[in-house]
Design an enzyme around this catalytic site. Structure first.
Site, mmCIF file in Angstrom:
data_model
loop_
_atom_site.group_PDB
_atom_site.id
_atom_site.type_symbol
_atom_site.label_atom_id
_atom_site.label_comp_id
_atom_site.label_asym_id
_atom_site.label_seq_id
_atom_site.Cartn_x
_atom_site.Cartn_y
_atom_site.Cartn_z
ATOM 1 N N HIS A 1 6.717 21.137 42.215
ATOM 2 C CA HIS A 1 7.375 21.878 41.730
ATOM 3 C C HIS A 1 8.086 22.949 42.811
ATOM 4 O O HIS A 1 7.357 23.306 43.820
ATOM 5 C CB HIS A 1 6.569 22.942 40.992
ATOM 6 C CG HIS A 1 7.320 23.832 40.184
ATOM 7 N ND1 HIS A 1 8.107 23.563 38.868
ATOM 8 C CD2 HIS A 1 7.803 25.254 40.469
ATOM 9 C CE1 HIS A 1 8.731 24.664 38.507
ATOM 10 N NE2 HIS A 1 8.767 25.633 39.478
ATOM 11 N N ASP B 1 7.392 29.955 27.833
ATOM 12 C CA ASP B 1 7.777 30.174 29.188
ATOM 13 C C ASP B 1 9.478 30.162 28.875
ATOM 14 O O ASP B 1 10.011 31.121 29.705
ATOM 15 C CB ASP B 1 7.216 29.303 30.203
ATOM 16 C CG ASP B 1 7.917 29.457 31.675
ATOM 17 O OD1 ASP B 1 7.905 30.465 31.924
ATOM 18 O OD2 ASP B 1 8.546 28.550 31.938
ATOM 19 N N ARG C 1 13.756 37.080 31.357
ATOM 20 C CA ARG C 1 13.435 37.477 32.807
ATOM 21 C C ARG C 1 14.774 37.439 33.538
ATOM 22 O O ARG C 1 14.994 38.293 34.472
ATOM 23 C CB ARG C 1 12.216 36.979 33.508
ATOM 24 C CG ARG C 1 11.130 37.280 32.784
ATOM 25 C CD ARG C 1 9.753 36.464 33.323
ATOM 26 N NE ARG C 1 9.913 36.206 34.872
ATOM 27 C CZ ARG C 1 9.348 35.082 35.567
ATOM 28 N NH1 ARG C 1 8.986 34.089 34.892
ATOM 29 N NH2 ARG C 1 9.353 35.273 36.709
ATOM 30 N N SER D 1 4.443 31.452 34.940
ATOM 31 C CA SER D 1 5.397 30.558 34.490
ATOM 32 C C SER D 1 5.130 29.216 35.017
ATOM 33 O O SER D 1 5.276 28.194 34.085
ATOM 34 C CB SER D 1 6.594 31.246 34.881
ATOM 35 O OG SER D 1 7.668 30.316 34.854
ATOM 36 N N LYS E 1 3.403 25.493 32.942
ATOM 37 C CA LYS E 1 4.563 24.229 32.519
ATOM 38 C C LYS E 1 3.693 23.113 33.473
ATOM 39 O O LYS E 1 3.803 21.920 32.688
ATOM 40 C CB LYS E 1 5.702 24.399 33.232
ATOM 41 C CG LYS E 1 6.696 25.162 32.635
ATOM 42 C CD LYS E 1 8.166 25.493 33.117
ATOM 43 C CE LYS E 1 7.833 26.379 34.256
ATOM 44 N NZ LYS E 1 9.311 27.015 34.594
HETATM 45 N N1 URA Z 1 10.400 28.768 38.687
HETATM 46 C C1 URA Z 1 9.729 28.911 37.736
HETATM 47 O O1 URA Z 1 9.461 27.890 36.924
HETATM 48 N N2 URA Z 1 9.160 30.062 37.103
HETATM 49 C C2 URA Z 1 9.367 31.214 37.706
HETATM 50 O O2 URA Z 1 9.049 32.232 37.347
HETATM 51 C C3 URA Z 1 9.819 31.266 38.912
HETATM 52 C C4 URA Z 1 10.389 30.049 39.245
#
Ligand code: URA
Length: 408
Positions: free
Chosen positions: A81, A160, A167, A182, A186
């Protein structure tokens, strides 16, 4: 009472799992309103959250949806990620590399947010490319060809998705505990055994300082431990954009060049080698040096590029029709000197104003527009030299060149 929970956080007190669960699930069910959730999110941004609260919030996010079981792949799976950057097309490059080396890649990616681009938008610039695969199709494809990149299915951490959208428009993105819960919700719901997180730091990133990046790193590793997931992090620069291209079709074309071994030794190729070899170490347990050699070899042999073509084919993409706008404007240097900086954030703003990203969630993307840099930091240039090509469809409103290129 909802308002008591907001007040508690406003005063800097710790919220219990029960309070977080009630508030956030209330929001998902529509009982808690946008303005109440925005207020709590802002209080969290200002007051922060303890580790216990962050673990609790991560659990609330994970429990809002399904968790995938990837044991049928009979391999140690690694998910990667990025916290988001300008010109960040690393997934398009490292996913085929590691898949060509036998590490199964099941990647659920997102769309662009703010000035940062998203892998799914980039892939959609390939005409026909499907990003809405069903869970069944995803499982079949990863078993068949060892790689799949698709949009996040609605059933993974749906909380999320809803909170992130809020957000994004309420100035509450840059909170370390919110970012950590967040991302980790995931990734944990995605079912991989191990997780690699590329934490970007710099003017084009969510986090501006190395200290904040280290805090996020510490927190995601701790959340991983709660779920028995090994988490590795790499902190990488986002003051300068990654590689030469920003914009969806342009970035796919650049990724293909890297996969064919036509680009070497720039910040993009170096980061891709680093991330891909780290994923290989994590999955196969090979030493880092060997992993680096294997990654280089997969590019030289053409295997990595071949895997990319298989991926595009499996998801119905047609690379022959991948195109960029024919309208091009060249930016020229107004003085001679050395390029000491190329601002990621200014180029991010420019690419969004060209139509390569969204100003609001509903906006359509113009896939063929963007920026191709013709220089890199460290280059010596003369007045009148070409610095960048702008691909546009609507006449661009350009920033001051001095804001983008720092020439000394
Ligand atoms: N990437 C994400 O998936 N969530 C965040 O809050 C910031 C970056």
């Amino acid at each position: 009472m909802i308002v008591d929970i907001i007040n508690k956080k406003r005063l800097g007190e710790e919220l219990s799992f029960h309070e977080l669960d009630t508030f956030f699930n209330g929001y998902l069910e529509g009982k808690v309103k946008d303005y109440q959730m925005s207020s709590l999110l802002m209080a969290i941004c200002i007051q922060g959250m303890s580790e216990e609260e962050t673990f609790a919030l991560t659990k609330v996010f994970i429990d809002s949806g399904d968790t995938l079981d990837l044991s049928f792949l009979h391999a140690i799976t690694v998910d990667k990620h990025s916290t988001g950057g300008i010109g960040d097309k690393t997934t398009l490059i490292i996913a085929p590399i590691v898949a060509s080396l036998g590490v199964p890649v099941l990647k659920m990616s997102g769309r662009g947010l703010g000035y940062t681009g998203g892998t799914i938008d980039k892939l959609e610039s390939i005409p026909g490319f499907r990003i809405d695969l069903s869970e069944e199709e995803v499982m079949h494809q990863v078993q068949d060809i060892g790689i799949v990149i698709t949009g996040q299915t609605a059933s993974l951490a749906p909380m999320d998705k809803k909170i992130y959208a809020l957000r994004d428009v309420t100035g509450t993105v840059s909170s370390i505990p919110l970012i950590a819960s967040s991302i980790m919700s995931k990734k944990i719901a995605g079912g991989a055994d191990k997780i690699l997180i590329d934490i970007k730091v710099g003017n084009g990133a969510l986090l501006q300082t190395k200290e904040d990046a280290e805090k996020l790193s510490d927190l995601v590793i701790k959340i991983g431990k709660v779920y028995q997931k090994e988490v590795h992090t790499i902190i990488s620069d986002m003051d300068t954009p990654l590689g030469y291209c920003i914009g969806n079709s342009l970035e796919v074309m650049e990724a293909m060049k890297v996969l064919k071994g036509e680009e070497r030794d720039n910040n993009l190729t170096k980061l891709c080698l680093e991330l891909a070899s780290e994923m290989l170490c994590m999955s196969k347990g090979v030493p880092k040096e060997d992993a680096m050699d294997m990654v280089r070899q997969s590019i030289q042999s053409g295997d990595a590029y071949q895997k990319f073509l298989e991926l595009v084919d499996a998801q119905h993409g047609n690379l022959k029709n991948l195109s960029v706008s024919k309208k091009v404007k060249v930016l020229k240097a107004s003085k001679s000197g050395k390029i000491v900086g190329i601002s990621a954030i200014e180029l991010g703003k420019l690419s969004v104003s060209l139509g390569a990203g969204r100003v609001s969630k509903e906006d359509a993307i113009d896939y063929g527009v963007g920026i191709e840099l013709l220089v890199q930091v460290g280059d010596i240039i003369k007045k009148g030299d070409s610095l960048a090509k702008i691909y546009y469809t609507k006449a661009p409103r350009l920033q001051r060149l001095e804001d983008i290129f720092l020439i000394k």
